[in-house]
Each structure stands twice: as C-alpha cells, then as structure tokens.
Design an enzyme around this catalytic site. Structure first.
Site, short mmCIF file in Angstrom:
data_model
loop_
_atom_site.label_atom_id
_atom_site.label_comp_id
_atom_site.label_asym_id
_atom_site.label_seq_id
_atom_site.Cartn_x
_atom_site.Cartn_y
_atom_site.Cartn_z
N HIS A 35 -7.58 4.04 1.08
CA HIS A 35 -6.57 4.45 2.06
C HIS A 35 -7.24 4.59 3.42
O HIS A 35 -8.29 5.24 3.55
CB HIS A 35 -5.97 5.79 1.60
CG HIS A 35 -4.84 6.29 2.44
ND1 HIS A 35 -3.79 5.50 2.84
CD2 HIS A 35 -4.59 7.54 2.94
CE1 HIS A 35 -2.93 6.22 3.54
NE2 HIS A 35 -3.39 7.46 3.63
N ASP B 274 0.83 -1.21 0.00
CA ASP B 274 0.00 0.00 0.00
C ASP B 274 0.86 1.26 0.00
O ASP B 274 2.05 1.24 0.33
CB ASP B 274 -0.90 0.03 1.24
CG ASP B 274 -2.18 -0.78 1.04
OD1 ASP B 274 -2.33 -1.42 -0.01
OD2 ASP B 274 -3.02 -0.78 1.97
N ASP B 275 0.23 2.38 -0.33
CA ASP B 275 0.82 3.73 -0.23
C ASP B 275 1.97 3.95 -1.20
O ASP B 275 2.86 4.77 -0.93
CB ASP B 275 1.29 4.02 1.21
CG ASP B 275 0.20 3.87 2.25
OD1 ASP B 275 -0.98 3.94 1.87
OD2 ASP B 275 0.52 3.68 3.43
#
Length: 309
Positions: free
Chosen positions: A134, A13-14
């Site tokens: 998110h 993620d991110d």
C-alpha cells in the site's frame, strides 16, 4: 483471440477499504475491467471483501499496509515504532520520514508483515499468490529486504515493481506527483537486485502511476499500453504456450470504486480524501468502457490474474 502479445493483470487495489469501494471493484470485475484484486486486511470492510471475492471467484492477493490505520499484530498496537501517539501508522509521507530518520524497527516491520499474511490466510482460506505494498512502502530502503525475506519464507511468489515506461514524459502530471513517482521508481529499481536474490517474481512491465484518478483516460491508457508492449517485447524472454511468438507479462495498477461516504471506511481513521473524491468512480467508468475492452482485443492483450502467469 489469437495468441496474445501481452498477458495483463489489472489489479484493483485497496479492496476492503469501504463497502462502496468493494461494490465498485466487484462491478468492475464483472464487466471485465479488472482481473485481480489486492486486499487491505486491516481495512474496515475487509471481511465483506473476502466474502465477495469467494462469491464471485475474484483472484485476490495482499496489499501489505504499513502506512494507514492500525497494525494487525497485537503486540504492535500499544507501543511500537510503527505507530504515532494516537496509535495509528505514520501515514504515507510520515512513514517515509520516520524511515529516513532511522526511527523504525525492521523487526517490527517483519512482525507486522507476517501478521498480515497470516490474517489474509485466515480470511480467505489460502495464502496470497501475490503481495504488494500500500502506497508502495514495499520498495522503500530497508523495508524491501524484510519484505522479500517474508515473501520468500512464506512462499508468496509474486510482487509489484512500480517502474513505468514513459513516466518522465507525462506533461499532465503536476510537479509534486512527478517528484513522488520518480522517487517510487528509484526505490523500485533499487529493489530489483534484492527481490531477485530472494527468488521473488514480478511481471515484465508495470503500468499505473501515470493513469491514476483523473489522469486515467482512454488516450493515456492507450499510450501506456503501447509503451509497455514495446518495452516488454524488446526485453522479454517469455513465449506464448505452443508458440515462438513473444508474450509480455504486465500489471496495470488501478483504484476503481464509488466515492466513500465520510466516516465510512478506511483502516481506522476514516476514509482519506482520494477515497471520498470522484476519482475512484472516474476510474471505474473508464475501465469498463467498451472502447478500452476493444483496445485489448485489438492489441492482443489478454487479461489474467497472477496465478495465470
């Protein structure tokens, strides 16, 4: 490897959060520790991230962001219910509080989600194969209906449903995290009928809440994997290609990288504490351990991306 028992998407993620996150994620992919990434299109190093994904053939999807940084949709950047007086999203808990008070416009949520998908297409040259949220905003009340409609209309086939087997029996989780994760699971369970109605898909099982940051260890990952396999095999209707053996589909959410430098990265406000901590590098180190990669072989777990499901 013989016929797999599990097809596992390990999603970093991110992606795009900062150059050091990007570096760690690419290294993790090259070492076989992750098989997929989720891009923050409003993050400071998003352009670099998409260039890296193209260069290294990293499967990439969209990490829809309604809680950190600045909106992508121009019309929402000056005055909108999604931003505070400083022009930034309300934050992980601030977004939830504003939603609970009925202060957020779902029309503006939809505009922002569509703008992020279009920016993703512009940056990568293709539509996302998967799209998650998110800080798990995509499963929140009201948002999940808008989110599912956007995915359906834009033909994004896969999402994430963060319901993790065995989450309530993790003594290493502090009380505040246990409370937050329990609420995430409740919201995710309530999202299932809505995602189903819109024809959205997700893997059979999910892992990742119990193994974030310093809680990621070989024993904790092994435990989560064993529970996921047992739960998946008892509930799945999937079959390996050309075989009668059941195969479980799963997603493991991870956050590898190197600690962000202060004032370098983030989505407009600088990097958060988690990103500047050693937790990201800890995950990076665990995910590329030979012992973990050996466990996948032993358990007949094949890493893949969403396009392989």
């Amino acid at each position: 490897m013989p016929q797999p028992r599990m097809m596992l998407v390990v999603t970093g993620d991110d992606f795009g959060y900062c150059p050091r996150r990007n570096q760690g994620i690419v290294e993790c992919f090259q070492a076989g520790g992750i098989s997929n990434v989720s891009l923050l299109v409003n993050a400071s190093a998003a352009k670099e991230a998409t260039d890296l994904a193209k260069r290294h053939n990293i499967p990439i999807g969209l990490h829809a962001n309604l809680s950190e940084g600045i909106p992508v949709c121009k019309s929402l950047q000056q005055v909108s219910t999604l931003i505070n007086q400083r022009g930034f999203f309300h934050g992980k808990m601030g977004f939830r509080q504003a939603l609970q008070k009925g202060q957020l416009s779902m029309k503006q949520v939809e505009l922002e989600l569509r703008a992020q998908v279009m920016l993703f297409r512009e940056m990568t040259g293709h539509m996302p194969r998967h799209m998650d949220g998110h800080q798990h905003v995509h499963v929140l009340p009201e948002v999940r209906e808008v989110f599912a409609r956007v995915l359906s209309e834009l033909q994004v086939p896969y999402t994430r449903v963060p319901v993790e087997t065995g989450l309530r029996s993790c003594p290493w989780l502090p009380a505040h995290l246990q409370r937050f994760y329990t609420q995430v699971e409740k919201d995710a369970l309530d999202s299932i009928p809505i995602f189903t109605r819109y024809g959205i898909r997700w893997p059979d099982v999910y892992l990742g809440l119990s193994t974030m940051g310093q809680n990621m260890s070989f024993p904790n990952l092994q435990r989560a994997l064993n529970l996921a396999l047992a739960a998946g095999l008892s509930g799945t209707n999937s079959r390996s290609p050309g075989s009668d053996l059941p195969v479980v589909t799963a997603e493991l959410m991870v956050h590898p990288g190197y600690p962000s430098y202060p004032q370098e990265g983030g989505c407009g406000e600088g990097p958060d504490d988690f990103s500047q901590s050693a937790d990201r590098q800890h995950e990076l180190n665990i995910l590329r351990q030979p012992a973990l990669l050996g466990l996948y072989c032993q358990k007949r777990v094949q890493l893949c991306s969403f396009k392989d499901l």
